[in-house]
Motif scaffolding. Structure first.
Motif, PDB file in Angstrom:
ATOM      1  N   VAL A   1     -26.830  -5.220  -5.687  1.00 39.61           N
ATOM      2  CA  VAL A   1     -25.570  -6.509  -4.938  1.00 39.61           C
ATOM      3  C   VAL A   1     -24.493  -6.487  -5.972  1.00 39.61           C
ATOM      4  O   VAL A   1     -24.238  -6.080  -6.613  1.00 39.61           O
ATOM      5  CB  VAL A   1     -26.356  -7.657  -5.231  1.00 39.61           C
ATOM      6  CG1 VAL A   1     -26.151  -8.961  -4.964  1.00 39.61           C
ATOM      7  CG2 VAL A   1     -27.716  -7.780  -4.832  1.00 39.61           C
TER       8      VAL A   1
ATOM      9  N   ARG B   1     -32.424 -13.441 -14.754  1.00 38.39           N
ATOM     10  CA  ARG B   1     -32.201 -11.730 -13.659  1.00 38.39           C
ATOM     11  C   ARG B   1     -30.569 -11.295 -13.636  1.00 38.39           C
ATOM     12  O   ARG B   1     -30.274 -10.248 -13.161  1.00 38.39           O
ATOM     13  CB  ARG B   1     -32.173 -12.745 -11.837  1.00 38.39           C
ATOM     14  CG  ARG B   1     -33.863 -12.927 -11.329  1.00 38.39           C
ATOM     15  CD  ARG B   1     -34.077 -12.103 -11.533  1.00 38.39           C
ATOM     16  NE  ARG B   1     -34.430 -11.292  -9.792  1.00 38.39           N
ATOM     17  CZ  ARG B   1     -35.307 -11.363  -9.953  1.00 38.39           C
ATOM     18  NH1 ARG B   1     -35.987 -10.970  -9.930  1.00 38.39           N
ATOM     19  NH2 ARG B   1     -34.283 -10.287  -8.525  1.00 38.39           N
ATOM     20  N   VAL B   2     -30.103 -12.369 -13.875  1.00 39.30           N
ATOM     21  CA  VAL B   2     -28.868 -11.551 -14.257  1.00 39.30           C
ATOM     22  C   VAL B   2     -28.135 -10.352 -14.812  1.00 39.30           C
ATOM     23  O   VAL B   2     -27.623  -9.727 -15.489  1.00 39.30           O
ATOM     24  CB  VAL B   2     -27.649 -13.031 -14.607  1.00 39.30           C
ATOM     25  CG1 VAL B   2     -27.395 -14.363 -14.283  1.00 39.30           C
ATOM     26  CG2 VAL B   2     -27.848 -13.183 -16.589  1.00 39.30           C
TER      27      VAL B   2
ATOM     28  N   GLN C   1     -21.075 -10.305  -3.482  1.00 37.70           N
ATOM     29  CA  GLN C   1     -22.040 -10.934  -2.316  1.00 37.70           C
ATOM     30  C   GLN C   1     -22.942 -11.887  -3.438  1.00 37.70           C
ATOM     31  O   GLN C   1     -23.513 -12.748  -2.670  1.00 37.70           O
ATOM     32  CB  GLN C   1     -22.900  -9.099  -2.094  1.00 37.70           C
ATOM     33  CG  GLN C   1     -22.361  -8.460  -1.714  1.00 37.70           C
ATOM     34  CD  GLN C   1     -23.822  -7.642  -1.210  1.00 37.70           C
ATOM     35  OE1 GLN C   1     -23.719  -7.127  -2.036  1.00 37.70           O
ATOM     36  NE2 GLN C   1     -23.320  -6.650  -0.029  1.00 37.70           N
ATOM     37  N   TRP C   2     -22.707 -11.132  -4.709  1.00 34.62           N
ATOM     38  CA  TRP C   2     -23.892 -12.665  -5.895  1.00 34.62           C
ATOM     39  C   TRP C   2     -22.901 -13.673  -6.033  1.00 34.62           C
ATOM     40  O   TRP C   2     -24.050 -15.305  -5.706  1.00 34.62           O
ATOM     41  CB  TRP C   2     -23.952 -11.512  -7.549  1.00 34.62           C
ATOM     42  CG  TRP C   2     -24.024 -12.748  -7.925  1.00 34.62           C
ATOM     43  CD1 TRP C   2     -25.954 -12.328  -7.827  1.00 34.62           C
ATOM     44  CD2 TRP C   2     -24.832 -13.117  -9.156  1.00 34.62           C
ATOM     45  NE1 TRP C   2     -26.642 -12.837  -8.963  1.00 34.62           N
ATOM     46  CE2 TRP C   2     -25.471 -13.491  -9.657  1.00 34.62           C
ATOM     47  CE3 TRP C   2     -23.769 -14.338  -9.251  1.00 34.62           C
ATOM     48  CZ2 TRP C   2     -25.448 -15.011 -10.829  1.00 34.62           C
ATOM     49  CZ3 TRP C   2     -23.244 -14.893 -10.495  1.00 34.62           C
ATOM     50  CH2 TRP C   2     -24.372 -15.188 -11.282  1.00 34.62           C
ATOM     51  N   TYR C   3     -22.295 -13.871  -5.944  1.00 35.08           N
ATOM     52  CA  TYR C   3     -20.824 -15.764  -6.224  1.00 35.08           C
ATOM     53  C   TYR C   3     -21.220 -15.655  -4.386  1.00 35.08           C
ATOM     54  O   TYR C   3     -21.217 -16.800  -4.333  1.00 35.08           O
ATOM     55  CB  TYR C   3     -19.510 -14.944  -6.951  1.00 35.08           C
ATOM     56  CG  TYR C   3     -19.665 -14.503  -8.189  1.00 35.08           C
ATOM     57  CD1 TYR C   3     -19.744 -16.067  -8.819  1.00 35.08           C
ATOM     58  CD2 TYR C   3     -19.568 -13.868  -8.508  1.00 35.08           C
ATOM     59  CE1 TYR C   3     -19.283 -16.047 -10.481  1.00 35.08           C
ATOM     60  CE2 TYR C   3     -19.596 -13.122  -9.986  1.00 35.08           C
ATOM     61  CZ  TYR C   3     -19.725 -14.347 -10.760  1.00 35.08           C
ATOM     62  OH  TYR C   3     -19.216 -14.540 -12.395  1.00 35.08           O
TER      63      TYR C   3
ATOM     64  N   GLN D   1     -27.989  -6.621 -12.838  1.00 35.53           N
ATOM     65  CA  GLN D   1     -27.248  -6.648 -12.002  1.00 35.53           C
ATOM     66  C   GLN D   1     -26.503  -5.791 -12.483  1.00 35.53           C
ATOM     67  O   GLN D   1     -26.427  -5.212 -14.259  1.00 35.53           O
ATOM     68  CB  GLN D   1     -25.873  -8.038 -12.270  1.00 35.53           C
ATOM     69  CG  GLN D   1     -26.665  -9.216 -11.754  1.00 35.53           C
ATOM     70  CD  GLN D   1     -25.907 -10.786 -12.314  1.00 35.53           C
ATOM     71  OE1 GLN D   1     -26.552 -11.478 -11.747  1.00 35.53           O
ATOM     72  NE2 GLN D   1     -25.088 -10.624 -12.906  1.00 35.53           N
TER      73      GLN D   1
ATOM     74  N   LEU E   1     -32.381 -17.887  -8.623  1.00 38.73           N
ATOM     75  CA  LEU E   1     -31.623 -16.299  -8.486  1.00 38.73           C
ATOM     76  C   LEU E   1     -32.321 -15.089  -7.963  1.00 38.73           C
ATOM     77  O   LEU E   1     -31.733 -14.173  -7.102  1.00 38.73           O
ATOM     78  CB  LEU E   1     -31.212 -15.930 -10.058  1.00 38.73           C
ATOM     79  CG  LEU E   1     -29.661 -16.790 -10.402  1.00 38.73           C
ATOM     80  CD1 LEU E   1     -29.021 -16.403 -11.560  1.00 38.73           C
ATOM     81  CD2 LEU E   1     -28.949 -16.946  -9.310  1.00 38.73           C
TER      82      LEU E   1
ATOM     83  N   LYS F   1     -30.786  -8.306  -6.939  1.00 36.09           N
ATOM     84  CA  LYS F   1     -30.273  -7.558  -7.452  1.00 36.09           C
ATOM     85  C   LYS F   1     -29.826  -6.648  -7.942  1.00 36.09           C
ATOM     86  O   LYS F   1     -29.444  -5.782  -8.540  1.00 36.09           O
ATOM     87  CB  LYS F   1     -31.322  -7.460  -9.033  1.00 36.09           C
ATOM     88  CG  LYS F   1     -32.746  -7.117  -9.139  1.00 36.09           C
ATOM     89  CD  LYS F   1     -33.496  -7.277 -10.461  1.00 36.09           C
ATOM     90  CE  LYS F   1     -35.031  -6.338 -10.566  1.00 36.09           C
ATOM     91  NZ  LYS F   1     -35.320  -6.526 -11.402  1.00 36.09           N
TER      92      LYS F   1
ATOM     93  N   GLN G   1     -20.343  -7.776  -6.441  1.00 37.39           N
ATOM     94  CA  GLN G   1     -20.320  -9.419  -7.286  1.00 37.39           C
ATOM     95  C   GLN G   1     -20.163  -9.989  -6.475  1.00 37.39           C
ATOM     96  O   GLN G   1     -20.162 -10.993  -6.314  1.00 37.39           O
ATOM     97  CB  GLN G   1     -19.177  -8.982  -7.823  1.00 37.39           C
ATOM     98  CG  GLN G   1     -18.459 -10.357  -9.123  1.00 37.39           C
ATOM     99  CD  GLN G   1     -17.229  -9.512  -9.985  1.00 37.39           C
ATOM    100  OE1 GLN G   1     -16.654  -8.982  -9.579  1.00 37.39           O
ATOM    101  NE2 GLN G   1     -17.507 -10.439 -11.045  1.00 37.39           N
TER     102      GLN G   1
ATOM    103  N   SER H   1     -22.253 -10.990 -16.124  1.00 37.71           N
ATOM    104  CA  SER H   1     -22.530 -12.344 -15.768  1.00 37.71           C
ATOM    105  C   SER H   1     -21.585 -13.458 -16.650  1.00 37.71           C
ATOM    106  O   SER H   1     -20.890 -14.699 -17.131  1.00 37.71           O
ATOM    107  CB  SER H   1     -23.551 -12.694 -15.689  1.00 37.71           C
ATOM    108  OG  SER H   1     -24.331 -12.186 -17.200  1.00 37.71           O
TER     109      SER H   1
ATOM    110  N   ILE I   1     -31.358 -14.672  -4.989  1.00 38.05           N
ATOM    111  CA  ILE I   1     -29.797 -13.453  -4.593  1.00 38.05           C
ATOM    112  C   ILE I   1     -30.031 -12.423  -4.681  1.00 38.05           C
ATOM    113  O   ILE I   1     -29.715 -11.357  -3.427  1.00 38.05           O
ATOM    114  CB  ILE I   1     -29.248 -14.091  -4.520  1.00 38.05           C
ATOM    115  CG1 ILE I   1     -28.590 -15.899  -4.968  1.00 38.05           C
ATOM    116  CG2 ILE I   1     -27.983 -13.695  -5.302  1.00 38.05           C
ATOM    117  CD1 ILE I   1     -27.855 -16.099  -5.783  1.00 38.05           C
TER     118      ILE I   1
END
Length: 337
Positions: A82, A151-152, A86-88, A155, A74, A79, A84, A159, A77
């Protein structure tokens, strides 16, 4: 040849798959066997305890048996700023790359993602990708490793839906056998209660926690090999090292490396002397790669809780151990390292 250099030991970062100083622990077999049997697992522990190295080794063993392994880190990707979506989307991209869907099946994930995004939210898009693409194109067992799961916590969006989706996939096994080929492994520095707010949707109460302990004397033969031909009594030296580090992987590898370097001097110092000179004295300057400063920063990150954490640590220093009582503060102290 390997034992002739302090490069035998690696301080910091994940150890390569063929690292001669990798130490197999009880967790190696537990993690491998449980994932092999399709169980959802999580390894939540403090930093530099060897979680990522454990993942690398476990992936290798599973892949040798024909299991498809996908690794999502993660940190890659992002934090900050970013969204939602883009994250998924980053998760889907990583799965496509790890499983080589574009090369093997001529799958254009970007077109697929854009089309689904027009009518569905990102969580549903990820669900459909795994259900209708990943599990349809790949018929072997699939293990998805999600590293740096903490890392979530930084955000800008919740999550909870991500963890609820993992639970959903596990529960679908009852009605749809193809989900028996899919499982997840989460690794990071957090507690289950940190990671998900909605306790009714948590996957952790249906998963298997893997305990990751420090190195034990019965496990450190690979480390002894690096000391052979360098120190007069490798067994005694490694015992002294473990006595100082408590088996903490990062510090143990670092001290082994120091002792090899020390052996090349005219008057080599003892383990205790090296610990004082190269780790404790002027520790902030010598803490490279960073370890002790990370512990300090985590403890002091919350001013209101810091004094109590330090008080707990003082009790442990005085008594040797304390009853955890599953308290938040004790868990936080453990995660600090």
């Amino acid at each position: 040849m390997l034992a002739s250099s302090s490069n035998f030991y690696q301080v910091g970062a994940s150890l390569p798959i063929d690292a001669p100083s990798y130490v197999q622990r009880q967790a190696d077999e537990e993690f491998y066997q449980k994932l092999r049997s399709g169980k959802f697992c999580y390894v939540l522990n403090s930093r530099q305890m060897g979680k990522s190295s454990l993942r690398v080794q476990t992936m290798q063993r599973l892949q040798q048996e024909g299991t498809i392994c996908a690794a999502i880190d993660l940190t890659g990707i992002g934090k900050h700023n970013v969204t939602q979506s883009q994250w998924y989307g980053g998760i889907v991209y990583t799965l496509v790359e790890s499983c080589q869907l574009e090369d093997k099946f001529d799958f254009n994930w970007q077109i697929w993602w854009r089309e689904k995004q027009e009518i569905l939210d990102p969580v549903m898009c990820l669900r459909l990708f795994i259900e209708q693409v990943l599990l349809e194109k790949i018929q072997q067992p699939i293990v998805i490793f999600v590293d740096e799961i903490d890392r979530v916590l930084s955000q800008d969006f919740s999550s909870d839906d991500f963890f609820a989706l993992i639970r959903f996939f596990q529960n679908q096994r009852v009605d749809n056998p193809k989900f028996e080929r899919l499982t997840f492994a989460l690794l990071g520095v957090a507690t289950p209660s940190d990671l998900i707010t909605d306790k009714t949707q948590t996957p952790f109460n249906i998963g298997e926690g893997i305990e990751l302990h420090g190195f034990r004397m019965s496990e450190v033969q690979p480390l002894i090999k690096g000391l052979e031909g360098k120190v007069s009594n490798p067994q005694k030296v490694i015992e002294s090292i473990l006595d100082c580090t408590g088996g903490q992987p990062f510090l143990t590898q670092k001290l082994c490396k120091f002792m090899v370097e020390e052996s090349e001097k005219d008057n080599p110092r003892s383990v205790a002397e090296v610990v004082i000179a190269r780790i404790i004295e002027n520790w902030e300057f010598q803490d490279n790669p960073e370890h002790l400063r990370t512990i300090r920063d985590r403890i002091l990150s919350n001013e209101q809780r810091a004094s109590y954490l330090l008080e707990l640590y003082q009790q442990i220093r005085q008594l040797g151990e304390i009853d955890s009582n599953n308290s938040i503060e004790v868990s936080e102290l453990q995660l600090s390292g």
